[in-house]
Design a protein around this motif. Structure first.
Motif, PDB file in Angstrom:
ATOM      1  N   SER A 287      57.448  74.865  64.599  1.00 23.68           N
ATOM      2  CA  SER A 287      56.758  74.355  63.754  1.00 23.68           C
ATOM      3  C   SER A 287      57.340  73.573  62.543  1.00 23.68           C
TER       4      SER A 287
ATOM      5  N   HIS B 113      59.187  70.475  63.486  1.00 26.60           N
ATOM      6  CA  HIS B 113      58.299  69.439  63.713  1.00 26.60           C
ATOM      7  C   HIS B 113      57.379  69.128  62.609  1.00 26.60           C
TER       8      HIS B 113
ATOM      9  N   ASP C  76      55.132  65.930  62.148  1.00 26.25           N
ATOM     10  CA  ASP C  76      53.865  65.640  62.609  1.00 26.25           C
ATOM     11  C   ASP C  76      52.743  65.977  61.949  1.00 26.25           C
ATOM     12  N   TYR C  77      52.949  66.930  60.787  1.00 26.80           N
ATOM     13  CA  TYR C  77      51.870  67.361  59.977  1.00 26.80           C
ATOM     14  C   TYR C  77      52.008  66.551  58.687  1.00 26.80           C
TER      15      TYR C  77
ATOM     16  N   LYS D  49      55.452  73.149  78.579  1.00 24.58           N
ATOM     17  CA  LYS D  49      55.837  73.210  77.306  1.00 24.58           C
ATOM     18  C   LYS D  49      57.420  73.806  77.617  1.00 24.58           C
TER      19      LYS D  49
ATOM     20  N   VAL E 243      42.568  70.578  68.155  1.00 21.90           N
ATOM     21  CA  VAL E 243      43.162  69.250  67.669  1.00 21.90           C
ATOM     22  C   VAL E 243      43.737  69.437  66.462  1.00 21.90           C
ATOM     23  N   THR E 244      43.358  70.322  65.327  1.00 23.95           N
ATOM     24  CA  THR E 244      43.847  70.426  64.049  1.00 23.95           C
ATOM     25  C   THR E 244      45.007  71.389  64.043  1.00 23.95           C
TER      26      THR E 244
ATOM     27  N   ASN F  93      47.162  70.932  66.570  1.00 21.71           N
ATOM     28  CA  ASN F  93      48.121  70.505  67.522  1.00 21.71           C
ATOM     29  C   ASN F  93      48.179  71.380  68.771  1.00 21.71           C
ATOM     30  N   GLY F  94      46.868  71.906  69.054  1.00 23.59           N
ATOM     31  CA  GLY F  94      46.950  72.709  70.718  1.00 23.59           C
ATOM     32  C   GLY F  94      45.786  71.740  71.463  1.00 23.59           C
TER      33      GLY F  94
END
Length: 473
Positions: A67, A70, A73-74, A226, A390-391, A393-394
């Motif tokens: 995480s 990445h 991404d957030y 994945k 979605v929040t 990232n899943g």
């Protein structure tokens, strides 16, 4: 201490202090039994020391590291992210110590006597417990055997410096550059994916045509997707033939599609199953306990062996080698000893893989339900239709709900997605209590939560979905 060689009388001897043994000891003590529990290793067994708990600690660290890499991404910035694997191992060890310490505290609180050492049956009513300091002899009214299992070692791949079982793979002092995994079951995938998230080049050799063979292929396909993002190479239909080791690496020869190939890495992890601990010096034959060809002990629906006052639970009896199955059987056995009418019912035992995404199932698949005579139907709701997923990232994932068309009864569920391991519990309860899809749909689920996916899948099954479009009939 023992005077001479006289036997000490106890109500219950529990052999093995893993999630089967220590649960049995505590439950039996609650029911008024005088209990002694013995284990030659650390209390907590494989699960807490070299299995479930340490692996999940390392997986958690790997998730955080991924995480952080990445972070953009957030909307975040995390420059120069690095891994100090020694400290990762320290974190894992702290978790293990906390959990094993908790087990010993619970045993003491329930007045269970603990003995660290070996056990050998003398006859069906007596056993000797021994370590470097003492060797007391006990006469027991009842006994519960919960000795667990160990990794299977293949002759072409003997465990050593470069060829590892899951036990050694959990305790590497530093990150390797590369790793080969033989076996694409849940242990191999969990550990292989964990190392891949830390940047290790991983190759998985699996004999079947898919990884995670215990789960539906549409579930394992999400994990494959994945894994490939983490640059994991998966070779299906691979037959591992042998390995050559040096001081620095190991080369595996394997065959796929009739062609012989090789792959070299720093380490080889072999995860091809586990063997029940019913051999060795336990002396089951002296107690008259029958052991089958595969080392498993046949038991009745109260976990009783052919010797009526000796019980067996967990990995040493038929069925899936799962910690929660062992704990469940432990309570049944302890209650049976106390004269209660408890019996095993495996209808609602969940199966979970802590892969990414997680995979979890309970009850029947649609095919199994139809084979059992049900008019079954499945309803599949996507994680992408859930705000909480979605929040996180899943969005990649789904929940498949199986129900009986005539009665509406929930028969099974399969979940692939973030937190599937926690979500499956509601559906296990639904099957256990005989709930219908309407019961689930009418239960108000908090928003925004992943649990709403279960409600949405039930509404889809009823034909009036809100957060997805019903398929055309």
């Amino acid at each position: 201490m023992v005077v001479g060689d006289a036997s000490l009388d106890i109500d219950l001897l529990v052999i093995g202090a893993g999630p089967g043994g220590y649960v049995a000891a505590i439950r039996a003590a609650q029911l008024g039994q005088k209990v002694i529990i013995a284990d030659k290793g650390k209390f907590g067994g494989v699960c807490l020391n070299v299995g479930c708990i340490p692996s999940k600690a390392l997986i958690n660290s790997a998730h955080h590291y991924e995480s952080m890499q990445h972070a953009s991404d957030y909307g975040l910035s995390a420059d120069n992210v690095s891994v100090d694997f020694g400290k990762v191992q320290d974190y894992k060890t702290s978790v293990v110590n906390k959990m094993t310490g908790g087990v010993e505290m619970l045993l003491k609180a329930n007045k269970v006597q603990m003995f660290q050492g070996e056990v050998m049956f003398i006859n069906e009513n007596e056993a000797r417990l021994f370590n470097d300091n003492e060797a007391p002899r006990y006469r027991f009214k009842n006994c519960i055997i919960a000795t667990g299992s160990r990794p299977i070692e293949l002759k072409p791949f003997p465990f050593g410096k470069r060829i590892l079982s899951s036990t050694e793979a959990l305790s590497l002092p530093e990150l390797p550059k590369s790793l080969i995994v033989i076996g694409g079951g849940y242990i191999g995938i969990e550990l292989g994916q964990m190392y891949a998230k830390f940047g290790v080049q991983v190759t998985v050799l699996e004999g079947a045509d898919t990884i995670l063979p215990g789960f539906d292929k549409d579930m394992s396909n999400l994990v494959v997707k994945k894994l490939k993002k983490s640059n994991v190479e998966i070779v299906n239909g691979a037959l591992a033939k042998g390995a050559e080791q040096t001081d620095k690496d190991v080369t595996v020869t394997y065959e796929v599609g009739g062609e012989q190939k090789t792959v070299t890495a720093d380490y080889l992890l072999v995860t091809v199953g586990r063997r029940p601990n019913t051999d060795g010096e336990l002396g089951l034959e002296l107690a008259g306990v029958k052991v089958g060809e595969r080392g498993l002990i046949e038991v009745d629906d109260q976990c009783r062996t052919n010797v009526k006052h000796i019980f067996a639970i967990g990995d040493i009896v038929p069925g899936a080698a799962l910690a929660h199955k062992a704990s469940y059987e432990a309570k049944v056995a302890a209650e049976a000893i106390a004269g209660l009418p408890s019996k095993v019912d495996y209808k609602c035992i969940p199966a979970v893989a802590f892969s990414d995404p997680e995979c979890a199932s309970v009850g029947y698949t649609e095919k199994e339900a139809k084979e059992k005579g049900h008019k079954a139907k499945s309803s599949k709701f996507p994680f992408g239709g859930n705000g909480r997923a979605v929040t996180l990232n899943g969005a990649d994932g789904f929940l498949k709900l199986i129900h009986d068309v005539d009665t509406g009864l929930v028969l099974g569920a399969q979940i692939a997605g973030v937190e599937a391991s926690n979500m499956i519990a509601e559906l296990g309860l639904a099957i256990e209590m005989g709930a219908t899809i309407e019961d689930i749909a009418l239960t108000i689920h908090a928003h925004p939560t992943l649990a709403e996916i279960t409600m949405d899948a039930a509404e889809l099954a009823m034909g009036h979905p809100i957060h997805t479009i019903a398929p055309k009939s």
